[in-house]
Design a protein around this motif. Structure first.
Motif, PDB file in Angstrom:
ATOM      1  N   LEU A 185       0.871  -1.231  -0.226  1.00 36.68           N
ATOM      2  CA  LEU A 185      -0.206   0.072  -0.049  1.00 36.68           C
ATOM      3  C   LEU A 185       0.922   1.368   0.096  1.00 36.68           C
ATOM      4  CD1 LEU A 185      -2.625  -1.158   2.446  1.00 36.68           C
ATOM      5  CD2 LEU A 185      -2.864  -0.627  -0.200  1.00 36.68           C
ATOM      6  N   ILE A 186       2.061   1.037   0.215  1.00 34.70           N
ATOM      7  CA  ILE A 186       3.075   2.224   0.210  1.00 34.70           C
ATOM      8  C   ILE A 186       3.112   2.639  -1.422  1.00 34.70           C
ATOM      9  CG2 ILE A 186       5.475   3.169   0.096  1.00 34.70           C
ATOM     10  CD1 ILE A 186       5.658   1.260   2.531  1.00 34.70           C
ATOM     11  N   TYR A 238       0.904   1.237  -4.025  1.00 37.06           N
ATOM     12  CA  TYR A 238      -0.518   0.935  -4.615  1.00 37.06           C
ATOM     13  C   TYR A 238      -1.554   1.758  -4.035  1.00 37.06           C
ATOM     14  CZ  TYR A 238      -4.123  -1.426  -7.088  1.00 37.06           C
ATOM     15  OH  TYR A 238      -5.111  -1.882  -8.125  1.00 37.06           O
ATOM     16  N   ALA A 239      -2.122   2.562  -4.978  1.00 34.02           N
ATOM     17  CA  ALA A 239      -2.690   3.952  -4.419  1.00 34.02           C
ATOM     18  C   ALA A 239      -4.231   3.566  -4.452  1.00 34.02           C
ATOM     19  CB  ALA A 239      -2.503   5.086  -4.957  1.00 34.02           C
ATOM     20  N   GLN A 261       2.134  12.790 -12.902  1.00 35.15           N
ATOM     21  CA  GLN A 261       3.361  13.065 -13.761  1.00 35.15           C
ATOM     22  C   GLN A 261       2.830  12.745 -15.286  1.00 35.15           C
ATOM     23  OE1 GLN A 261       7.523  11.040 -12.814  1.00 35.15           O
ATOM     24  NE2 GLN A 261       6.273   9.381 -13.719  1.00 35.15           N
ATOM     25  N   TRP A 300       1.173  15.953 -16.309  1.00 34.07           N
ATOM     26  CA  TRP A 300       2.269  16.939 -16.443  1.00 34.07           C
ATOM     27  C   TRP A 300       3.252  16.579 -17.932  1.00 34.07           C
ATOM     28  CZ3 TRP A 300       7.661  17.099 -16.209  1.00 34.07           C
ATOM     29  CH2 TRP A 300       8.230  18.262 -16.052  1.00 34.07           C
ATOM     30  N   PHE A 351       3.637  17.906  -1.738  1.00 32.31           N
ATOM     31  CA  PHE A 351       2.963  17.357  -2.820  1.00 32.31           C
ATOM     32  C   PHE A 351       3.088  15.767  -2.320  1.00 32.31           C
ATOM     33  CE2 PHE A 351       3.084  16.377  -7.662  1.00 32.31           C
ATOM     34  CZ  PHE A 351       1.598  16.258  -7.555  1.00 32.31           C
ATOM     35  N   GLN A 392       2.477  11.749  -2.319  1.00 23.77           N
ATOM     36  CA  GLN A 392       2.325  10.548  -3.271  1.00 23.77           C
ATOM     37  C   GLN A 392       1.241   9.970  -2.852  1.00 23.77           C
ATOM     38  OE1 GLN A 392       2.291   7.049  -2.994  1.00 23.77           O
ATOM     39  NE2 GLN A 392       4.414   6.288  -3.430  1.00 23.77           N
ATOM     40  N   PRO A 393       0.302   9.661  -3.926  1.00 29.82           N
ATOM     41  CA  PRO A 393      -1.014   9.243  -3.911  1.00 29.82           C
ATOM     42  C   PRO A 393      -1.313   7.895  -2.813  1.00 29.82           C
ATOM     43  CG  PRO A 393      -0.441   8.888  -6.115  1.00 29.82           C
ATOM     44  CD  PRO A 393       0.604   9.659  -5.416  1.00 29.82           C
ATOM     45  N   ALA A 394      -0.366   7.207  -3.017  1.00 29.39           N
ATOM     46  CA  ALA A 394      -0.526   5.834  -2.173  1.00 29.39           C
ATOM     47  C   ALA A 394      -0.212   6.096  -0.654  1.00 29.39           C
ATOM     48  CB  ALA A 394       0.386   4.695  -2.929  1.00 29.39           C
ATOM     49  N   SER A 395       1.212   6.396  -0.781  1.00 28.91           N
ATOM     50  CA  SER A 395       1.788   6.444   0.670  1.00 28.91           C
ATOM     51  C   SER A 395       1.621   7.673   1.473  1.00 28.91           C
ATOM     52  CB  SER A 395       3.460   6.164   0.727  1.00 28.91           C
ATOM     53  OG  SER A 395       3.881   7.430   0.232  1.00 28.91           O
ATOM     54  N   ARG A 396       1.302   8.732   0.611  1.00 31.92           N
ATOM     55  CA  ARG A 396       1.091   9.962   1.074  1.00 31.92           C
ATOM     56  C   ARG A 396       2.467  10.577   1.708  1.00 31.92           C
ATOM     57  NH1 ARG A 396      -5.021  11.616   1.778  1.00 31.92           N
ATOM     58  NH2 ARG A 396      -5.707  10.267   0.096  1.00 31.92           N
ATOM     59  N   TYR A 426       6.382  13.388  -2.311  1.00 32.70           N
ATOM     60  CA  TYR A 426       7.073  13.628  -3.605  1.00 32.70           C
ATOM     61  C   TYR A 426       7.885  14.611  -3.358  1.00 32.70           C
ATOM     62  CZ  TYR A 426       3.883  11.251  -6.853  1.00 32.70           C
ATOM     63  OH  TYR A 426       3.142   9.989  -7.586  1.00 32.70           O
ATOM     64  N   VAL A 475       8.095   7.646  -9.982  1.00 35.70           N
ATOM     65  CA  VAL A 475       8.242   9.061 -10.402  1.00 35.70           C
ATOM     66  C   VAL A 475       9.686   9.571 -10.963  1.00 35.70           C
ATOM     67  CG1 VAL A 475       7.883  11.232  -9.335  1.00 35.70           C
ATOM     68  CG2 VAL A 475       7.212   9.620  -8.138  1.00 35.70           C
ATOM     69  N   TYR A 521      10.350  14.892 -13.168  1.00 34.32           N
ATOM     70  CA  TYR A 521       9.071  15.374 -12.646  1.00 34.32           C
ATOM     71  C   TYR A 521       9.273  15.868 -11.109  1.00 34.32           C
ATOM     72  CZ  TYR A 521       4.179  15.594 -11.193  1.00 34.32           C
ATOM     73  OH  TYR A 521       2.781  15.815 -10.716  1.00 34.32           O
ATOM     74  N   ALA A 545      10.922  19.207 -11.085  1.00 31.84           N
ATOM     75  CA  ALA A 545       9.935  20.175 -11.834  1.00 31.84           C
ATOM     76  C   ALA A 545       8.875  20.513 -10.496  1.00 31.84           C
ATOM     77  CB  ALA A 545       9.122  19.925 -12.750  1.00 31.84           C
ATOM     78  N   MET A 546       8.507  19.575  -9.530  1.00 29.60           N
ATOM     79  CA  MET A 546       7.676  19.819  -8.553  1.00 29.60           C
ATOM     80  C   MET A 546       8.326  20.499  -7.521  1.00 29.60           C
ATOM     81  SD  MET A 546       4.883  19.035  -9.696  1.00 29.60           S
ATOM     82  CE  MET A 546       5.478  19.228 -11.561  1.00 29.60           C
ATOM     83  N   VAL A 572       7.753  23.937  -8.333  1.00 29.49           N
ATOM     84  CA  VAL A 572       6.558  24.507  -8.209  1.00 29.49           C
ATOM     85  C   VAL A 572       6.212  24.777  -6.661  1.00 29.49           C
ATOM     86  CG1 VAL A 572       3.956  24.006  -8.279  1.00 29.49           C
ATOM     87  CG2 VAL A 572       5.479  23.355  -9.951  1.00 29.49           C
ATOM     88  N   TYR A 573       6.619  23.834  -5.936  1.00 31.56           N
ATOM     89  CA  TYR A 573       6.255  23.765  -4.236  1.00 31.56           C
ATOM     90  C   TYR A 573       7.247  24.845  -3.800  1.00 31.56           C
ATOM     91  CZ  TYR A 573       2.533  20.695  -4.538  1.00 31.56           C
ATOM     92  OH  TYR A 573       1.162  20.264  -4.591  1.00 31.56           O
ATOM     93  N   ARG A 607       5.305  28.033  -4.150  1.00 31.07           N
ATOM     94  CA  ARG A 607       4.031  28.021  -3.611  1.00 31.07           C
ATOM     95  C   ARG A 607       4.718  28.428  -2.071  1.00 31.07           C
ATOM     96  NH1 ARG A 607       0.317  23.204  -6.039  1.00 31.07           N
ATOM     97  NH2 ARG A 607       0.282  24.288  -7.937  1.00 31.07           N
TER      98      ARG A 607
END
Ligand code: FAD
Lengths: 788, 282
Positions: free
Chosen positions: A709-710, A712-713, A777, A780, B185, B187-191, B194, B261, B265, B268-269, B272-273, B276
């Protein structure tokens, strides 16, 4: 509607679950129970040269270590859906692989110890010598000349080839079309991630030669049948399978897995009960995955937006070995849905099912139908885009009209099944009332000039639920190796309390509640007087289980039909008690009364008591009101609807935000609106997640990169806006309840709506297609390339 | 996901924890357990003994101590996120604490554990770099302080000595730290980030008089970005000076590149951050 049907009756299941009293497999402990831990292959493709178990065997608390050679007498798992003419190339897993592994995470040895920790310690001491073989993970690569070969009996790694429709006709229509759009659409691999992973406990009694087996199962009767008749060659009466509370499945718990049979074999070998429970990491590797299609489409259309032809060629990745019903998913449940809600006059679909060095792929929520819907709904947008037409206009232009039902899709693609009912504009129009489309398009134009990228996507989908007519789907038809009817038994106790047992196998859907609503209403009983029991082969009639959005349409109808039989008998006994003729009485509100004299009545409780005691029964009637019914649906059901998704893309980062999501579904009559909405909510979340986040990815050496789960979102609540739901109701003529099925609706409908929205938002960058998941990504990158 | 066998002992004082650590070669301190236990379950970490310090209440306080704020190393992320002292004197730290993981993680995980663990993807490092924090460590040879600029020294590596206990995080009370923030920003899985960017900034009549920028998640370990800092320092604060400073983000640094990632990218991020964060403070 009745007193309960149509109401949001609170779920019977919930008090157990919210108090923690519900017992899941891992909560079960049997005195003397041992623990098994499976040693899994570290390589995706390798010969097993040697397995050294000597150190592990000597560890404290270890009863033994076994390898595949110790189970040569146990048959491989059966492939129960031999679609596409598979005969001698169905390569299925064995309880433990013997000479060779074809994906990372296949079981090759097992440790049994007094406790789980000891077993884990010992398992880490097993030394395996491999001879590595070249690896191929993508299905498209696997069928290329020179690709590594996985199985001798499957040249070019092709497991099966299947087709439907008319290829010549479609080719001709394509060449005569004003425009043709070609595109490659990828439906990526998904990993189901049910909250509870898989597990099994087996106990063997040598005196009676009987097994009791607890499984995380969506289909305990099917599991028992496959394990006894196909794997062990023993009578099914020698095995009882119990599915305790099951923490979700999404399809992955339908199948007969090697570990389940391994535990059964070990329980007999060792003579003590044994538990195996997988970890989340094992679940990622060794539980089945879903989807994984690579598809070439060609859509032909006239300049006015009328679609003339759809040609689809799909390469479906089935993994290293075949799971139980894997071949049926990218064939019957996919190709036959490719007309969507549209009157496409020419259709062809060719599918290759392919072995690769990856985990097994089988049914995952929606199973084939999300892939089909994705193709169709993306095709509509691609055509609209090509012609510069509005996506809603193109949909309306191609819809099957409401006076065309029953409608049979072109070129025999449904193999005789007809769309029995529908009115596709109705949910679309309702959705457009909830969403001001014209205003949105103006806002979109304005916001683009401010550097904000809004997009809207539509999905006006259809699905086939309530699977399926047995003869159509079965051995002589689509190759499913059994039937797909469902059963219900009604017992009416002496006091008038009722027990419904069903062959459906609910595991979170709320079916225990909805079946009680059906029985209570039909019998005129208080809701709490009806108890629904399931998930145990002892005490429930044979049934096929819960999947394919079938438990209301098929299982619920079996309950309804069994209740009708009970009522017939109650009428005869009631009439006898009232000294009236059976023709002169009616059954209403839980009472049998003489027509025209409602005071002359016997309650169902009084009748149940008389029936149970049997002191005085009508001639020819036996005691008790109990009845059993089996319902074999004459057709699948055909839910449809419109989903609309609005996204906003942040140009600087490529991030997608789902701003608005609305769904108007037509799932026929609704037994419990709360339960139905809950199913749609969860389904949409999973479908949106496929579009934007989830992806099961292997690297070139066959290592699962998204193996936890780290990486796989899976979606969380804060990923979604408030979902705005509404519905239209077109009752299904296929069953007396008029219900269709809703368990998979959300995942089937939502994915293309989101992707269409993102592509719409990216139109200023000249983007017409992007393959999922649409990560920040990826977006972008295209924004950079096309110059923001 | 089952740990190898280990012993467990609960320390009743800082001194006891230090001597237990010294006596046991292959031991680990256990604070909130939210990095250590997952690593043990994956058998990436196999200590023979766990020395549980989570009962040391004297390390759970946040207070103002003359010229600096003192944060006990066992303060949870939740405490750090909700502390008014932190919010008003060094908001970059409460910003970072509030976006770590989920409520469970924030209730159990500690600031000391996170900083000792020094995951390249952790949030606090970027914030503490921006805030010019000072770390207090206690070991067999007594107490010492380590400046944040000397603290993150490698992948999973800090200046904390083997056998040392991180006891306190100090952050100076000044107007620059009061004008700080951390943006992330996830990461969608672990949060995990990035990109995580902490900035503290002081200005005089609209000119940037000082700035510190720290990045989490971007490189193999957290780093201060002098390229961004020097580009903005002494410049008037406006969109264009901030944009050119942000454009320097991660320049010359090794940036992580993984299956999910790309380096491009992440770079670039980072820009951006950084932009911000600086915009937020100007
Ligand atoms: C699901 C999940 C999501 C997460 N998301 C994020 C996120 O988004 N951002 C983020 O930054 N972090 C995240 N984390 C990590 C989390 O912040 C951890 O709590 C933190 O990294 C470790 O703190 P702990 O108190 O739990 O330390 P422990 O796990 O107990 O210890 C970690 C290491 O530090 C050592 N240690 C602990 N305390 C001390 C001390 N006082 N002195 C010296 N050594 C010490 C231990 O020996 C061990 O080696 C997440 C964790 C999980 C489980």
């Amino acid at each position: 509607m009745g007193k309960y049907i149509g109401e949001s009756v609170l779920r019977k299941e919930d008090p157990r679950m919210v108090t923690g009293e519900a017992k899941y497999l891992d909560d079960i402990k049997i005195p003397g129970m041992l623990y098994a831990v499976v040693k899994r292959s570290d390589y995706a493709h390798a010969k097993i040269k040697n397995i050294d178990t000597s150190e592990a065997t000597k560890m404290p608390g270890v009863l033994g270590v076994w390898t595949g050679k110790d189970f040569e007498d146990v048959n491989p798992m059966p492939c129960a859906w031999q679609a596409g003419g598979i005969t001698n190339n169905a390569n299925t897993p064995r309880v433990l692989e013997i000479d060779k592994v074809t994906f990372t995470g296949q079981g090759i040895a097992v440790v049994v110890a007094e406790d789980r920790n000891l077993a884990e310690d010992a398992c880490s001491k097993i030394n395996v010598e491999y001879e590595e073989l070249p690896v191929v993970v993508s299905a498209e690569d696997a069928i290329k000349p020179g690709a590594p070969q996985l199985h001798e009996n499957a040249p070019n790694n092709i497991c099966m080839e299947w087709e439907c429709g008319n290829e010549d006709g479609t080719d001709k229509a394509l060449s005569n079309s004003d425009v043709v759009v070609k595109e490659q659409l990828v439906n990526q691999r998904l990993i189901p991630n049910s909250m509870e992973p898989r597990g099994a406990i087996a106990e063997y009694k040598s005196a009676t030669e009987e097994f009791t087996v607890w499984l995380t199962s969506q289909a305990p009767h099917v599991h028992r049948l496959l394990a006894t008749a196909f794997v062990f060659g023993i009578p099914e009466t020698k095995m009882r399978v119990i599915a305790p509370h099951v923490g979700g499945g999404f399809g992955c718990k339908i199948f007969l897995y090697p570990e389940y049979c391994l535990v059964i074999a070990l329980a007999k070998k060792i003579g003590r009960p044994i538990k195996w429970m997988e970890t989340r990491s094992e679940n990622f590797q060794a539980t089945t995955h879903g989807r994984d299609h690579s598809t070439q489409i060609q859509v032909g259309a006239s300049n006015d937006g009328t679609i003339t032809s759809l040609k689809v060629n799909t390469v479906a990745n089935l993994g290293g070995t075949l799971s139980t019903i894997a071949p049926g998913i990218p064939t019957t449940l996919y190709g036959r849905l490719l007309s969507g809600t549209y009157k496409f006059p020419n259709i062809y679909c060719g599918v290759k099912g392919v072995y690769t060095n990856t985990g097994m792929v089988d049914a995952y929520r929606g199973a084939g139908r999300p892939e089909a819907t994705y193709v169709v709904e993306r095709a509509l947008d691609l055509v609209a885009n090509k012609l510069g037409m509005d996506v809603v206009d193109v949909r309306k232009k191609n819809f099957i009209q409401k006076d065309q039902f029953p409608y049979t899709p072109a070129d025999g693609i449904t193999k005789g099944l007809e769309y029995d009912s529908g009115d596709y504009e109705k949910p679309l129009n309702k959705a457009l009332e909830m969403f001001n489309y014209t205003q949105f398009r103006e806002e979109q134009k304005k916001s683009r000039s401010e550097g904000k990228y809004l997009g809207v996507g539509f999905s006006t989908y259809i699905e086939a639920c309530g699977v399926a007519p047995s003869a159509w789907v079965g051995v002589g038809g689509e190759g499913w190796g059994a039937g797909l009817w469902e059963s219900a038994n009604i017992r009416v106790h002496l006091t008038g309390k009722v027990v419904v047992t069903t062959g459906s196998s609910p595991h979170g859907q709320g079916t225990e509640t909805t079946m009680a609503q059906i029985a209570a209403d039909e019998l005129g009983l208080p809701f709490d007087d009806v108890d629904v029991q399931y998930n145990d082969t002892l005490g429930t009639p044979f049934g096929y289980g819960t999947y394919g959005s079938r438990s209301a349409a098929v299982g619920g109808t079996a309950v309804f039909n069994a209740v009708q039989k009970v009522k017939q008998k109650a009428l005869r006994i009631g009439a006898h008690m009232l000294e009236a003729s059976a023709d002169d009485v009616v059954y209403e509100d839980g009472k049998v009364s003489v027509k025209g004299s409602p005071d002359q009545a016997k309650t169902i409780q009084e009748i149940a008591g008389a029936a149970a005691l049997g002191y005085s029964l009508p001639e020819g009637d036996e005691p008790f009101l109990d009845e059993t019914a089996y319902f074999d649906p004459p057709n699948t059901t055909w839910p449809f609807g419109t989903h609309i998704c609005v996204v906003e893309i942040e140009e600087e980062t490529g991030s997608v935000k789902v701003k608005k999501y609305l769904a108007v579904d037509d799932v026929g009559n609704v037994v419990n609106p709360m339960v139905v909405d809950g199913q749609i909510h969860g389904g949409i979340a999973q479908g949106v997640a496929q579009a934007l986040w989830e992806s099961g990815e292997y690297n070139e050496s066959g290592e699962l990169m998204s193996g936890s789960l780290i990486d796989y979102a899976i979606p969380r609540t804060d990923c979604l806006p408030n979902l705005e739901l509404d519905r239209t109701v077109t009752p299904s003529p296929t069953n007396p309840l008029g219900v269709k099925g809703v368990g998979e609706t959300g995942t089937i409908a939502s994915t293309p709506a989101v992707v269409n929205a993102v592509i719409d938002a990216l139109a200023p960058f000249g983007v017409t297609n992007l393959n999922m998941p649409l990560t920040s990504q990826k977006i972008w990158n295209v924004i950079q390339k096309k110059g923001g | 996901m089952y740990a190898a066998e280990f012993d467990y002992v609960r320390a009743s004082s800082i001194e006891e924890a230090i001597s237990l650590k010294a006596e046991n070669d292959d031991s680990s301190l256990l604070a909130g357990g939210h990095s250590l236990i997952p690593a043990m379950k994956l058998r990436l970490s196999t200590p023979q003994k766990l020395i549980d310090i989570s009962g040391l209440d004297q390390l759970k306080k946040i207070s103002k101590n003359g010229s600096h704020i003192s944060i006990g190393s066992l303060c949870t992320h939740k405490q750090c996120a909700e502390s008014e002292i932190i919010q008003s004197n060094c908001p970059a730290l409460s910003d970072a604490a509030s976006v770590i993981g989920d409520p469970h993680v924030r209730t159990k995980g500690t600031i000391g554990g996170a900083l000792a663990h020094s995951d390249p993807q952790a949030d606090y490092p970027g914030a503490t770099l921006a805030l010019n924090a000072t770390f207090v460590a206690k070991g067999p040879s007594g107490e010492r302080t380590i400046e944040v600029d000397d603290y993150f020294i490698g992948l999973w590596e800090t200046a904390l000595g083997e056998g040392e206990l991180l006891t306190e995080i100090r952050i100076a009370i000044n107007s620059m730290n009061a004008n700080s923030c951390y943006v992330k920003f996830p990461q969608p899985a672990s949060r995990y980030p990035y990109v995580g960017c902490g900035v503290s900034l002081s200005s005089n009549n609209g000119t940037c008089s000082d700035i510190r920028v720290g990045f989490s998640g971007v490189g193999e370990w957290a780093f201060r970005d002098s390229g961004v800092e020097s580009t903005l320092k002494g410049q008037p604060l406006n969109d264009s000076t901030i944009a050119s400073a942000a454009d320097k983000a991660a320049e010359g640094k090794t940036v992580l590149n993984d299956h999910f990632v790309s380096e491009e990218y992440r770079r670039a991020m980072s820009k951006v951050y950084a932009k911000r964060a600086m915009m937020q403070l100007s």
